[in-house]
Design an enzyme around this catalytic site. Structure first.
Site: not given
Ligand code: NAD
Ligand code: UDP
Length: 319
Positions: A10, A35, A90, A143, A147, A157, A173
């Site tokens: 991701g 994604t 997830t 979501y 979380k 845990y 971000t």
């Molecule tokens: P993204 O969608 O680009 O990346 C998420 C990745 O998780 C993807 O590669 C997707 O294929 C993978 N994924 C989804 N479900 C899955 C599953 N069941 N098994 C294996 N892989 C799975 O999103 P991101 O922006 O890179 O976010 C990454 C993490 O950071 C997430 O957990 C998100 O909740 C958290 N987060 C991101 C932001 C942000 O602004 N980018 C803010 C808060 C939290």
């Protein structure tokens, strides 16, 4: 160290894998490519310290590692709402499976939580002590409640089984390598501006967000990894520079020199009205603070999106 990054293909996961390899760690990226895209990892595939496993973290797995960054989950609202049951599974089962691996091999499990756990906050800015305001029946709940449950699992845990855990609450971000079709506001506006298409506000655009450039977020994650075991967090990782969505649209229009109109449309359901991190704790305990101004970060992101759109267009022409 051997580091597992779930969600490694991701946006954030791929930047994190690259940063960890740069520090000399061995990295296993695990992703079901829901994604994420292998393209984000193209320069890492030949790296001798890097491996990739296609796997859905809602199913149990085994791994021999020292650190787990549990990043797997769609993060863009339109994307995580496509299959809400899978999003919830997830986040809840994915955290449980990562914690079991951490318990088995004594690894530290670093959970990617989110500012979404504060919901539509009635406390501003949000410190980690704020418990949030969330409707469990909302379309966003798959979501944010997922979380929240993941955070609960981490601490259960930790308290019951002595598992080493750390929680980072990431705020919005942005940066290079975001999926252009991801649906989040920065990519939507930049891509629309480059095409001279309308910048579509959800509602009147008076809602606020606080945008953190990706290199700052990754530095915060690494500072947390480097901290000692007592530093479980949670820690807010974000940039306190708050801006309305309408002002962001105008800034992107000016940056691109686009003729795009900024237009209001229907508001998104349960869209938080305001969001801004209080990062006092991360500053004091992790010695971390963001440093990239929004104008600079947007320029880097624009350059990346422009280059990728041009490459696509060239491929289309060649094909
Ligand atoms: P993204 O969608 O680009 O990346 C998420 C990745 O998780 C993807 O590669 C997707 O294929 C993978 N994924 C989804 N479900 C899955 C599953 N069941 N098994 C294996 N892989 C799975 O999103 P991101 O922006 O890179 O976010 C990454 C993490 O950071 C997430 O957990 C998100 O909740 C958290 N987060 C991101 C932001 C942000 O602004 N980018 C803010 C808060 C939290
Ligand atoms: N938004 C918008 N137009 C878009 C995409 C998003 O006005 O094309 C709004 C969205 O409703 C929210 C803010 O921008 O108020 C940030 O949305 P994003 O999906 O990037 O992140 P999140 O809602 O998870 O903070």
């Amino acid at each position: 160290m051997r580091v597992l990054v779930t969600g490694g293909a991701g946006f954030l996961g791929s930047h994190l894998c690259r940063a960890l390899l740069g520090r000399g760690h061995q990295v296993l990226a695990m992703d079901n490519l829901l994604t994420g895209r292998m393209e984000t990892l193209h320069d890492l595939l030949e790296h001798k310290g890097f491996s990739f496993r296609k796997w859905d973290v809602s199913l149990p797995y085994e791994a021999e590692v020292d650190v787990i960054f549990n990043m797997a989950s769609a993060a863009s609202p339109p994307k995580y709402q496509i299959d809400p049951v899978h999003t919830l599974r997830t986040n809840v089962l994915g955290a449980d499976h990562a914690l079991r691996v951490a318990q088995t091999c004594g690894a530290v499990m670093i959970q990617a939580s989110t500012s979404e756990i504060y919901g539509d906050p009635d406390c501003h800015p949000q410190p980690e002590s704020y418990v949030g305001q969330i409707d469990p029946l909302s379309p966003r709940a798959c979501y944010n409640e997922g979380k929240r449950a993941a955070e609960t699992l981490c601490f259960d845990y930790h308290r019951r089984h002595g598992v080493r855990v750390k929680i980072m609450r990431l705020f919005n971000t942005y940066g290079p390598a975001m999926d252009i079709e991801d649906g989040r506001v920065v990519t939507n506006f930049l891509a629309a501006a480059l095409r001279d298409a309308p910048l579509q506000l959800h509602g009147d655009g008076s809602q606020t967000r606080s945008f953190c450039y990706v290199s700052d977020t990754i530095a915060g994650m690494l500072a947390l990894m480097d901290s000692d075991d007592t530093q479980t967090g949670p820690y807010n990782i974000g940039n306190p520079g708050e801006i309305t969505v309408r002002a962001l649209a105008e800034q992107i229009k000016a940056l691109t020199g686009s003729d795009s109109p900024v237009v209001s449309g229907p508001a998104a359901t349960d869209d938080p009205r305001r969001r801004c991190p209080d990062i006092t704790r991360a500053k004091a305990e992790l010695n971390w603070a963001p440093s990239v101004p929004l104008a600079d970060g947007l320029r880097h992101t624009l350059d990346d999106i422009r280059a990728r759109l041009a490459a696509r267009a060239a491929q289309g022409t060649a094909g």
